[in-house]
Design a protein around this motif. Structure first.
Motif, short mmCIF file in Angstrom:
data_model
loop_
_atom_site.label_atom_id
_atom_site.label_comp_id
_atom_site.label_asym_id
_atom_site.label_seq_id
_atom_site.Cartn_x
_atom_site.Cartn_y
_atom_site.Cartn_z
N LYS A 221 -17.17 -10.85 1.68
CA LYS A 221 -17.05 -9.68 0.80
C LYS A 221 -16.03 -8.71 1.37
N VAL A 222 -15.02 -8.38 0.57
CA VAL A 222 -13.88 -7.60 1.04
C VAL A 222 -13.70 -6.36 0.17
N LEU A 223 -13.42 -5.23 0.83
CA LEU A 223 -13.07 -3.99 0.14
C LEU A 223 -11.60 -3.70 0.35
N ILE A 224 -10.90 -3.41 -0.73
CA ILE A 224 -9.51 -2.96 -0.68
C ILE A 224 -9.47 -1.50 -1.10
N VAL A 225 -8.93 -0.65 -0.25
CA VAL A 225 -8.74 0.76 -0.59
C VAL A 225 -7.25 0.96 -0.86
N GLY A 226 -6.91 1.44 -2.04
CA GLY A 226 -5.50 1.54 -2.44
C GLY A 226 -5.04 0.25 -3.08
N GLY A 227 -3.78 -0.10 -2.84
CA GLY A 227 -3.27 -1.37 -3.36
C GLY A 227 -3.14 -1.42 -4.87
N GLY A 228 -2.74 -0.31 -5.48
CA GLY A 228 -2.69 -0.22 -6.93
C GLY A 228 -1.69 -1.12 -7.61
N ASP A 229 -0.79 -1.74 -6.84
CA ASP A 229 0.15 -2.69 -7.45
C ASP A 229 -0.46 -4.08 -7.61
N GLY A 230 -1.60 -4.34 -6.99
CA GLY A 230 -2.29 -5.61 -7.14
C GLY A 230 -1.93 -6.68 -6.13
N GLY A 231 -0.93 -6.40 -5.27
CA GLY A 231 -0.46 -7.41 -4.34
C GLY A 231 -1.48 -7.85 -3.31
#
Length: 287
Positions: A84-94
């Motif tokens: 289970k992974v959390l991404i904070v930010g990354g609004g471009d989807g990359g």
């Protein structure tokens, strides 16, 4: 100081005074001011499509994969079982695109503060925004800092894909943020955050790594080559709750066939190890 004159855009910033990076623009595809920042998307002569926020280059079609793969696979492959992974930010989807490739990842949660960046990326940067299409992903629009406060011992890996520490991203480079991430991790959890470069931002690198070391049993700085970023590099601070974790040694090594299947163009197990090998003066400064 960021200008668009006679079809050339020049990036300059107080974080790297006395220097600029310029590229030739074929067409301005998008320009608007969101609630949080100025957003531009350019079609360029040599870099493909380019996303610029508040006058600072965030990604270019030519080399974005090196950043996205490294900020994702360094922590994912250092972890024994990153389900289970959390991404904070990354609004471009990359980053979501890369995290979804990892065979052990079952669930991805992403929190991006600026809905406009997501919207613009889906329209103009589909090669990155494809990450939002993953069935593994649950996307939230909101403040990642606040999100972490209400999620305890939930994630195996937390990846912070932030802009530079100017404006809304400043708090993501402070020790309180690393403390919040620590509390949101399961035992043995790992974090990875964008942390500037040794050539332009050594003070930021030093302080961010110190904050990480204060909260995590082991922590280290690694870097990748990204030609369109200032100095041609970008760095990452990585920390683990497990003191036996060898951050520079991947737990999962991909075969050439697996690399091809995942369309990995930068990351491999040798690059993983090499990313932690620092120039002599930096090695001793950060130690």
């Amino acid at each position: 100081m960021n200008t668009l004159k006679t079809n050339w855009f020049s990036e300059s910033c107080e974080m790297w005074p006395g220097a600029t990076f310029s590229f030739e623009v074929k067409k301005v595809l998008h320009e608007e001011k969101s609630q949080f920042q100025q957003i531009h998307v350019f079609d360029t002569t040599s870099l493909g499509r380019v996303l610029v926020l508040d006058g600072i280059i965030q990604c270019t079609q030519k080399d974005e994969f090196s950043y996205q793969e490294m900020i994702s696979f360094l922590p994912l492959c250092a972890h024994k079982n990153p389900e289970k992974v959390l991404i904070v930010g990354g609004g471009d989807g990359g980053v979501a695109r890369e995290v979804a490739k990892h065979p052990k990842v079952k669930e991805i949660v992403q929190v991006e503060i600026d809905a406009k960046v997501i919207e613009v990326s889906k329209k103009y940067l589909p090669f990155m925004a494809v990450g939002f299409d993953s069935e593994k992903l649950t996307l939230h629009v909101g403040d990642g800092f606040e999100f972490l406060k209400s999620h305890k011992e939930e994630f195996d890996v937390i990846i912070t894909d932030s802009s530079d520490p100017i404006g809304p991203a400043v708090q993501l480079f402070e020790e309180n943020y690393f403390s919040l991430m620590k509390k949101a991790l399961r035992p043995g959890g790992i974090v990875c955050s964008q942390a500037g470069t040794i050539w332009n931002d050594i003070d930021i690198v030093t302080s961010t790594l110190r904050y990480c070391k204060n909260q995590f049993a082991v922590a280290a700085y690694a870097y990748a080559s990204v030609p369109t970023y200032p100095s041609g590099q970008i760095g990452f601070v990585i920390g683990s709750l497990d003191g036996t974790t060898k951050l520079d040694t991947p737990n999962l090594v991909f075969s050439r066939e697996e690399e091809k299947a995942m369309n990995l163009r930068y990351y491999n197990s040798d690059i993983h190890k090499a990313a932690f090998v620092l120039p002599t003066h930096v090695k001793y400064l950060l130690a």
